[in-house]
Write an enzyme that holds these catalytic residues in place. Sequence first.
Site, mmCIF file in Angstrom:
data_model
loop_
_atom_site.group_PDB
_atom_site.id
_atom_site.type_symbol
_atom_site.label_atom_id
_atom_site.label_comp_id
_atom_site.label_asym_id
_atom_site.label_seq_id
_atom_site.Cartn_x
_atom_site.Cartn_y
_atom_site.Cartn_z
ATOM 1 C CD GLU A 1 -9.269 -2.139 -1.812
ATOM 2 O OE1 GLU A 1 -9.441 -2.454 -0.546
ATOM 3 O OE2 GLU A 1 -9.133 -2.918 -2.325
ATOM 4 C CG ASP B 1 -1.794 -1.280 1.455
ATOM 5 O OD1 ASP B 1 -2.265 -1.903 0.447
ATOM 6 O OD2 ASP B 1 -1.750 -1.666 2.569
#
Length: 526
Positions: free
Chosen positions: A188, A15
């Site tokens: 997302e 991420d």
Amino acid sequence: MSYINNPILPGFNPDPSILRVGDDFYVATSTFEWFPGVQIHHSKDLIHWKLVAHPLNRVSQLDMIGNPCSGGVWAPCLTYSDGIFYLIFTDTKSVDGWGFKDTHNYLVTATEITGEWSDPIYLNSSGFDPSLFHDDDGGKWIVNMLWDYRSNKNLFAGIVLQEYSVKEKRLIGKPVNIFEGSSIGITEGPHLYKYNGYYYLMTAEGGTGLHHAVTMARSRHITGPYEIDPENPILTSRFDPTLALQKAGHASIVDTPNGEWYMVHLCGRPIPANGRCILGRETAIQKMLWTEDGWFRLEHGGNKPQVKVPAPKLPEHKWEAEPVREDFDSERLNIHFATLRIPLGENMMSLKERPGFLRLKGKESLISTHKQSLVARRQQAFKYTASTCVEFEPDNFQQMAGLVCLYDRQNFYYLRISYDEELGKCIGIISAQNMVFNQPIQEVAIEGWGKIYLRVTVDFDRLQFYYSKNEEDWIPIGSVMDASTLSDNFSEGMGFTGAFVGICCQDMSGNDKHADFDWFEYVERE
């Protein structure tokens, strides 16, 4: 021409959020249930990276006691404005199933990337993956995905936007759903950027597994409507299982001082034996460009990630090599070590009580989500050897200490010293695969041994433990075991982390029996 070799952050570093301040590049990555929270790496050339900071390093910022495996710190966003670094993150308290999720979003700030970061400002809990955007008019906006627990709805219900007030230190106004996602779904990981008069919304879609992707949309107004890039996804591995970098998605972009553009993104590298990503989700980088019609594209064309990428036109900047052996001569843990959920106070760990040793005081078992006396580091290569030297005198079978390779509380291999009523002091292996326990394996008496040397060698999916009395004559113990079970592909729960190797001590009798570790060594092999 010089090149960047991917991944730039090997091992469990998912991420990524990239930031440039002047000539310095920083990447923040998720740490989940491992403490301290958030890893920040530093580079001057986008080729060579050094771990320099863990912003969330005290309980007042991050208290994860009881957090589930793969809960904790999700998807940090690192930004900079007016001399202040901003870090936004999610502390995920529940992840079980596809119904309810408890995801609390916070903001911390600092004036120096390696300095002390503030206590957190609470933002919201409506979903995860929050990101902060600093508009050129001085406004500040938060975007995050919206979680809808209703199974008959879209669980990933879109990207919501809300203004943040620096003066009031809170979100103001009502949240607005600005983007419901593309046809790929599972929307997302949002980030907002502004370029040539457009607001660009970058998202991760398709889920964080093999169908992962990076998508883009744009609008003249921050609140939308957003036009979806006609060539989405702009990056993905989903259509080509032969690619070395799989799971490509969850990205962030940056420009260099001379105007070149790059995108960092999540990836995974499956091993040939069974396709499992034993190094977890890693960070890679791709060179990018803006097209004449205002879309963002891979410089090499198409949408597939490359392992070898042209480096920017910047001076090469190498960092000093990290020592392979930690002798525990400092009163602070090496930056590469992590603990589970909480920092270990003097009641659990000490570098002072016996100088030159790391003393671990036995607490709860390896399946605990509360107090584990465990210190470990990421596995960052397919082949490595890790060794340690320990002194430990157990009184009963509930006391143990040793060398552990683990993914989480459900999956681990543990070469541990303990006590048996017939053998006395002994050594053996405990393992677990998705909470199915095999214990103990091949107990060997070591009564009278003072120092015990422990070693593990990992070669892709092959894991072998050894022990020694003198650090020279290594005796194999147990059979060759399957290291690939320490991966998210194998875990039956929510698996978002990666394999670790380290040292630990347990005393389930409650008497705090301690173990003294003289050193720990981690050596990567070709």
